[in-house]
Design a protein around this motif. Structure first.
Motif, short mmCIF file in Angstrom:
data_model
loop_
_atom_site.label_atom_id
_atom_site.label_comp_id
_atom_site.label_asym_id
_atom_site.label_seq_id
_atom_site.Cartn_x
_atom_site.Cartn_y
_atom_site.Cartn_z
N TYR A 76 0.82 -1.17 0.00
CA TYR A 76 0.01 0.05 -0.04
C TYR A 76 0.89 1.27 0.13
O TYR A 76 0.63 2.22 -0.75
CB TYR A 76 -0.92 -0.18 1.31
CG TYR A 76 -1.83 1.16 1.37
CD1 TYR A 76 -3.22 1.32 0.76
CD2 TYR A 76 -1.00 2.45 1.94
CE1 TYR A 76 -3.76 2.68 1.01
CE2 TYR A 76 -1.86 3.65 2.18
CZ TYR A 76 -3.19 3.63 1.62
OH TYR A 76 -3.77 4.74 1.62
N ILE A 77 1.96 1.45 0.85
CA ILE A 77 2.65 2.67 1.14
C ILE A 77 3.45 2.92 -0.38
O ILE A 77 3.43 3.77 -0.82
CB ILE A 77 3.69 2.71 2.34
CG1 ILE A 77 2.82 2.36 3.45
CG2 ILE A 77 4.63 3.67 2.27
CD1 ILE A 77 2.13 3.75 3.85
N GLU A 83 12.68 3.61 2.53
CA GLU A 83 12.61 2.37 2.01
C GLU A 83 11.73 1.94 0.96
O GLU A 83 11.84 1.25 0.02
CB GLU A 83 12.69 1.38 2.84
CG GLU A 83 14.05 1.31 3.79
CD GLU A 83 13.73 0.21 4.98
OE1 GLU A 83 13.15 -0.64 4.84
OE2 GLU A 83 14.17 0.91 6.11
N LEU A 84 10.43 2.68 1.22
CA LEU A 84 9.18 2.28 0.54
C LEU A 84 8.83 3.33 -0.72
O LEU A 84 7.85 3.18 -1.37
CB LEU A 84 8.19 2.02 1.33
CG LEU A 84 8.11 1.13 2.58
CD1 LEU A 84 7.28 1.07 3.46
CD2 LEU A 84 8.60 -0.27 2.03
N THR A 141 -3.25 -1.62 -10.91
CA THR A 141 -4.45 -0.84 -10.56
C THR A 141 -4.25 0.59 -10.09
O THR A 141 -4.78 1.45 -10.76
CB THR A 141 -5.01 -1.46 -9.45
OG1 THR A 141 -5.60 -2.87 -9.72
CG2 THR A 141 -6.40 -0.61 -8.85
N ALA A 142 -3.17 0.80 -9.48
CA ALA A 142 -2.55 2.44 -9.12
C ALA A 142 -2.44 3.07 -10.49
O ALA A 142 -2.49 4.23 -10.70
CB ALA A 142 -1.58 2.29 -8.11
N MET A 192 -5.62 -4.28 -4.50
CA MET A 192 -4.57 -4.19 -5.02
C MET A 192 -3.53 -4.49 -3.97
O MET A 192 -2.47 -5.40 -3.97
CB MET A 192 -3.95 -2.96 -5.94
CG MET A 192 -2.71 -2.83 -6.32
SD MET A 192 -2.58 -1.11 -6.59
CE MET A 192 -2.37 -0.49 -4.99
N ALA A 193 -3.68 -3.63 -2.86
CA ALA A 193 -2.54 -3.53 -1.81
C ALA A 193 -2.88 -4.85 -0.88
O ALA A 193 -1.65 -5.59 -0.61
CB ALA A 193 -2.85 -2.36 -0.92
N TYR A 194 -3.89 -5.31 -0.72
CA TYR A 194 -4.24 -6.42 0.00
C TYR A 194 -3.60 -7.73 -0.68
O TYR A 194 -3.05 -8.64 0.07
CB TYR A 194 -5.59 -6.79 0.34
CG TYR A 194 -6.11 -7.69 1.47
CD1 TYR A 194 -5.77 -6.96 2.87
CD2 TYR A 194 -6.70 -8.77 1.11
CE1 TYR A 194 -6.12 -7.95 3.89
CE2 TYR A 194 -6.99 -9.81 2.37
CZ TYR A 194 -6.66 -9.15 3.78
OH TYR A 194 -7.02 -9.78 4.90
#
Ligand SMILES: Cc1ncc(CO)c(N)n1
Length: 229
Positions: free
Chosen positions: A40-41, A99-100, A108-109, A213-215
């Motif tokens: 997600y991040i 780092e992210l 999707t994003a 998408m994140a999950y």
């Protein structure tokens, strides 16, 4: 009913599906898998960069100073304040924020930011606002929904995240978008109104898909993205 009341009602099923999504429910319960938080991040950091680009296009299409002022205020908000909920997720997984950052957007994003940029380039201010609005609106409602349902206290794992989006400051800044969009809708033609409704609905759909998408840690088919930088 105003334009925004109408589209909120027409898309109620999507709002409900977002509240019930396991990622969102997981925030409320204080349990989200670490890979999902990281995914997600990574995506949301780049998504918010793209969001600022769209505000930039909106400024270039504005003829009134109040609109220019509003969009520039929003860019400041994303830059200086919306990092707080991201830090909450980073702290939970013990990762440094930097780092992210800098990862290519998952499908999707990528779709979502290109959808917003399409309306920003092709439409007028009303169409741009209609594409942007589900972003703050769904989060305001998620924040308030989770506050009410789980009544988190400050020691809850995701209290800073929930409090940020349930906070009145976020609500006020975001809901100003509703008022402006309603004004623009009053002057819009039938064709423009239809495009505004389409833009709004698709953004709601992509908000739901963003959580999924994140999950599911969604990736490009071969596992390799082509960097768009
Ligand atoms: C995908 C997405 N939608 C909405 C928000 C809230 O601004 C966010 N940070 N990310």
């Amino acid at each position: 009913m105003t334009f925004t009341e109408i589209v909120r009602k027409e898309n109620n099923e999507l709002f409900e599906a977002i509240f019930n999504h396991p990622f969102v429910e997981g925030i409320g319960k204080g349990e989200v898998p670490e890979q999902a938080l990281a995914h997600y991040i990574k995506a949301d950091y780049e998504y918010l960069n793209a969001f600022m680009h769209v505000y930039g296009v909106a400024i270039s299409k504005s003829t009134e100073r109040r609109d220019m002022g509003y969009f520039s205020e929003q860019v400041g908000f994303v830059l200086n304040s919306e990092t707080h909920p991201h830090h909450n997720f980073c702290d939970v997984i013990g990762a440094g924020y930097d780092e992210l950052q800098g990862y290519p957007l998952p499908p999707t994003a990528d779709h979502y930011v290109k959808h917003m940029m399409y309306h920003a380039q092709m439409g007028g201010l009303g169409e741009i606002l209609a594409a942007l609005l589900p972003c703050p609106w769904t989060y305001v409602e998620i924040g308030n929904h989770l506050m009410k349902k789980y009544q988190p206290t400050p020691n809850h794992t995701f209290y800073p995240w929930i409090e940020f989006y349930a906070n009145e400051d976020f609500d006020t800044l975001s809901m100003a978008m509703c008022e402006r969009l309603d004004e623009l809708a009053e002057e819009a033609s039938e064709v423009e109104l239809r495009r505004m409704k389409d833009a709004f609905r698709k953004s709601c759909q992509l908000e739901l898909n963003f959580w999924e998408m994140a999950y599911t840690c969604e990736e490009w088919p071969t596992g390799e993205a082509v960097s768009s930088k």
